[in-house]
Design a protein around this motif. Structure first.
Motif, PDB file in Angstrom:
ATOM      1  N   GLN A 267       0.818  -1.203   0.000  1.00  0.00           N
ATOM      2  CA  GLN A 267       0.000   0.000   0.000  1.00  0.00           C
ATOM      3  C   GLN A 267       0.857   1.261   0.000  1.00  0.00           C
ATOM      4  N   VAL A 268       1.938   1.251   0.789  1.00  0.00           N
ATOM      5  CA  VAL A 268       2.838   2.407   0.827  1.00  0.00           C
ATOM      6  C   VAL A 268       3.469   2.625  -0.546  1.00  0.00           C
ATOM      7  N   LYS A 269       3.935   1.547  -1.172  1.00  0.00           N
ATOM      8  CA  LYS A 269       4.531   1.675  -2.503  1.00  0.00           C
ATOM      9  C   LYS A 269       3.519   2.224  -3.504  1.00  0.00           C
ATOM     10  N   ARG A 270       2.278   1.767  -3.382  1.00  0.00           N
ATOM     11  CA  ARG A 270       1.225   2.250  -4.274  1.00  0.00           C
ATOM     12  C   ARG A 270       1.029   3.765  -4.100  1.00  0.00           C
ATOM     13  N   HIS A 271       0.930   4.215  -2.833  1.00  0.00           N
ATOM     14  CA  HIS A 271       0.741   5.645  -2.577  1.00  0.00           C
ATOM     15  C   HIS A 271       1.916   6.465  -3.106  1.00  0.00           C
ATOM     16  N   LEU A 272       3.131   5.970  -2.910  1.00  0.00           N
ATOM     17  CA  LEU A 272       4.311   6.710  -3.363  1.00  0.00           C
ATOM     18  C   LEU A 272       4.356   6.796  -4.888  1.00  0.00           C
ATOM     19  N   LEU A 273       4.028   5.698  -5.561  1.00  0.00           N
ATOM     20  CA  LEU A 273       4.017   5.717  -7.024  1.00  0.00           C
ATOM     21  C   LEU A 273       2.959   6.683  -7.554  1.00  0.00           C
ATOM     22  N   LEU A 274       1.763   6.612  -6.970  1.00  0.00           N
ATOM     23  CA  LEU A 274       0.699   7.511  -7.415  1.00  0.00           C
ATOM     24  C   LEU A 274       1.063   8.965  -7.143  1.00  0.00           C
ATOM     25  N   GLY A 275       1.673   9.214  -5.978  1.00  0.00           N
ATOM     26  CA  GLY A 275       2.105  10.571  -5.669  1.00  0.00           C
ATOM     27  C   GLY A 275       3.110  11.090  -6.675  1.00  0.00           C
ATOM     28  N   ARG A 276       4.019  10.192  -7.094  1.00  0.00           N
ATOM     29  CA  ARG A 276       5.019  10.619  -8.093  1.00  0.00           C
ATOM     30  C   ARG A 276       4.355  10.916  -9.436  1.00  0.00           C
ATOM     31  N   ILE A 277       3.364  10.108  -9.824  1.00  0.00           N
ATOM     32  CA  ILE A 277       2.671  10.338 -11.090  1.00  0.00           C
ATOM     33  C   ILE A 277       1.871  11.638 -11.034  1.00  0.00           C
ATOM     34  N   ILE A 278       1.279  11.931  -9.873  1.00  0.00           N
ATOM     35  CA  ILE A 278       0.557  13.199  -9.714  1.00  0.00           C
ATOM     36  C   ILE A 278       1.500  14.369  -9.969  1.00  0.00           C
ATOM     37  N   GLU A 279       2.710  14.307  -9.399  1.00  0.00           N
ATOM     38  CA  GLU A 279       3.708  15.362  -9.622  1.00  0.00           C
ATOM     39  C   GLU A 279       4.155  15.380 -11.085  1.00  0.00           C
ATOM     40  N   GLN A 280       4.459  14.203 -11.598  1.00  0.00           N
ATOM     41  CA  GLN A 280       4.991  14.075 -12.948  1.00  0.00           C
ATOM     42  C   GLN A 280       4.021  14.622 -13.998  1.00  0.00           C
ATOM     43  N   GLU A 281       2.733  14.325 -13.811  1.00  0.00           N
ATOM     44  CA  GLU A 281       1.724  14.736 -14.788  1.00  0.00           C
ATOM     45  C   GLU A 281       1.071  16.071 -14.427  1.00  0.00           C
TER      46      GLU A 281
END
Length: 446
Positions: free
Chosen positions: A355-369
């Protein structure tokens, strides 16, 4: 903080040790300021307020003042050091600081965990398989039979006969071990259970099967080693049971009248249509979840990174609190079910890491996009929450207005959903038939 020296030692990509040196002059200024504050407020016998000599204050308050000054210097300098080195700290720092020496710089170490560095996430073009789940007539019939059982009535037997599967029994029972009452299986009167309902161990049901109303019987039950009640796990208990009453279950016909009893329906066809719609919605959510699981497995293979322990612990705490709330809703506790926070934490640790990895990946995509919420999305979410809670939307809006950290969490959760949808929409999706056993086990239409 001026002239402060900061170095950073990398322990891992998510763990750092900051070594901070605060100049002696800053230490002296902070100590002098602390003594001035104490002089203004201290009431010392023999001296007027504000006139107590420094030497007297040092003799009386030196230990407390040095501890207070150290805490203030650590807090201020740590914040400045983190900002200077642009660290995204998660969790609490662990300080290693010496006793304060007014004649020397204050040199300390602070070990911290930080968010992992995640590069560009190549989320476009993932190959995903979308299962074609379809609602079957068998599923609809199964749900109708479930509703039928919920509306069943219980009637005493018209003629005496032995207890059989499907009967509802009212019993008194007590457990014994070595001929003495067992405190872990105390006497229970007017206990109701359905034979074949799976509420008790099969061996207990087998002992009851064939009994007549008014009959008493004694039989052993061996509890498995992994039984949820740890006090009974692995033990053999002899039960003395008296069968007080046998009642049979009378099922109503599946017809328009059943539909009217279930809810706001006038015909059975209306009820069937509602069940189909609920099953289809359940499948839609299941497909969405399965696509996301496929996507995140692929992304984690493409973008490996370490996870801060502080985030895993925070996620685990959320899982534990949810488990405790679930047991409280059933008027029981973890301990009564033979569980503990430690066993649940061990069981769900890998879930928390994912779950933590999922949140971190999504957070990075939010920043990236550079994702932003569509207009009105936040208000729409609050209306949905108000509907679930059966509260006016104004109550929900007031709650979030008064709890800005909760509002930010809601906003981020909605952004994560937007990011997840973008991942799926940009994927290469192949529609496939699910395995037969998966297709047969549909979602709930409760």
């Amino acid at each position: 903080m001026e002239d402060m020296q900061v170095t950073v030692e990398d322990i891992s990509t998510v763990k750092k040790t900051l070594r901070v040196e605060i100049p002696r002059e800053e230490v002296v200024r902070e100590i002098d300021r602390a003594y001035d504050e104490v002089r203004r407020t201290a009431r010392v016998k023999g001296f007027r307020p504000g006139k107590t000599p420094r030497s007297v204050l040092e003799r009386m308050f030196k230990k407390e003042i040095h501890e207070d000054v150290t805490a203030r210097l650590l807090e201020r300098s740590f914040i400045d050091a983190v900002r200077e080195r642009d660290l995204r700290v998660v969790g609490r720092p662990r300080f290693d600081a010496p006793a304060l020496d007014p004649g020397a710089p204050l040199v300390y170490a602070a070990t911290v965990e930080v968010a992992p560095p995640i590069g560009e996430v190549p989320f476009r073009g993932l190959r995903l398989k979308r299962p074609r789940y379809r609602v079957s007539e068998a599923e609809v019939e199964a749900h109708l039979r479930g509703l039928q059982k919920r509306l069943a009535r219980l009637e005493p037997l018209s003629a005496p006969r032995p207890a059989a599967e499907g009967d509802v029994l009212r019993i008194d029972f007590e457990g014994f071990q070595d001929g003495r009452p067992c405190p872990d299986a105390p006497r229970n009167e007017n206990f109701t259970l359905k034979l074949g309902g799976g509420r008790v161990l099969p061996a207990f049901e087998a002992g009851l099967t064939g009994m007549q109303a008014g009959e008493s019987r004694e039989f052993p039950v061996a509890f498995p080693a992994d039984y949820e009640n740890r006090q009974l796990a692995g033990r053999e208990i002899t039960f003395r049971v008296t069968l007080r009453e046998i009642r049979s279950e009378i099922l109503p016909p599946i017809d328009d009248e059943l539909a009217r009893r279930v809810g706001p329906y006038t015909t059975l066809d209306e009820l069937r249509a509602k069940i189909v719609a609920q099953l289809e919605e359940g499948y839609r959510k299941r497909i969405e979840q399965e696509l996301q699981e496929q996507a995140f497995r692929q992304l984690l293979d493409r973008v490996p990174f370490e996870v801060p322990e502080a985030l895993v612990e925070a996620e685990l705490e959320g899982i534990l609190e949810e488990a405790e709330r679930s047991f409280q809703a059933r008027n029981t506790t973890l301990e009564e079910a033979g569980l503990s926070r430690e066993t649940i934490a061990a069981t769900y640790r890998e879930t928390a890491v994912r779950q933590v990895k999922r949140h971190l990946l999504l957070g990075r995509i939010i920043e990236q996009e550079k994702l932003e919420l569509p207009p009105g999305k936040l208000e729409e979410a609050m209306q949905e929450i108000a509907g679930r809670l059966q509260q006016p939307v104004s109550v929900v809006q007031t709650y979030y207005r008064e709890n800005p950290e909760k509002l930010e969490a809601l906003r981020h959760a909605l952004l994560e959903k937007e990011a997840a949808e973008r991942i799926i929409q940009s994927g290469e999706i192949e529609d496939v038939d699910p395995p037969a056993e998966e297709a047969a086990g549909g979602p709930s239409a409760a």
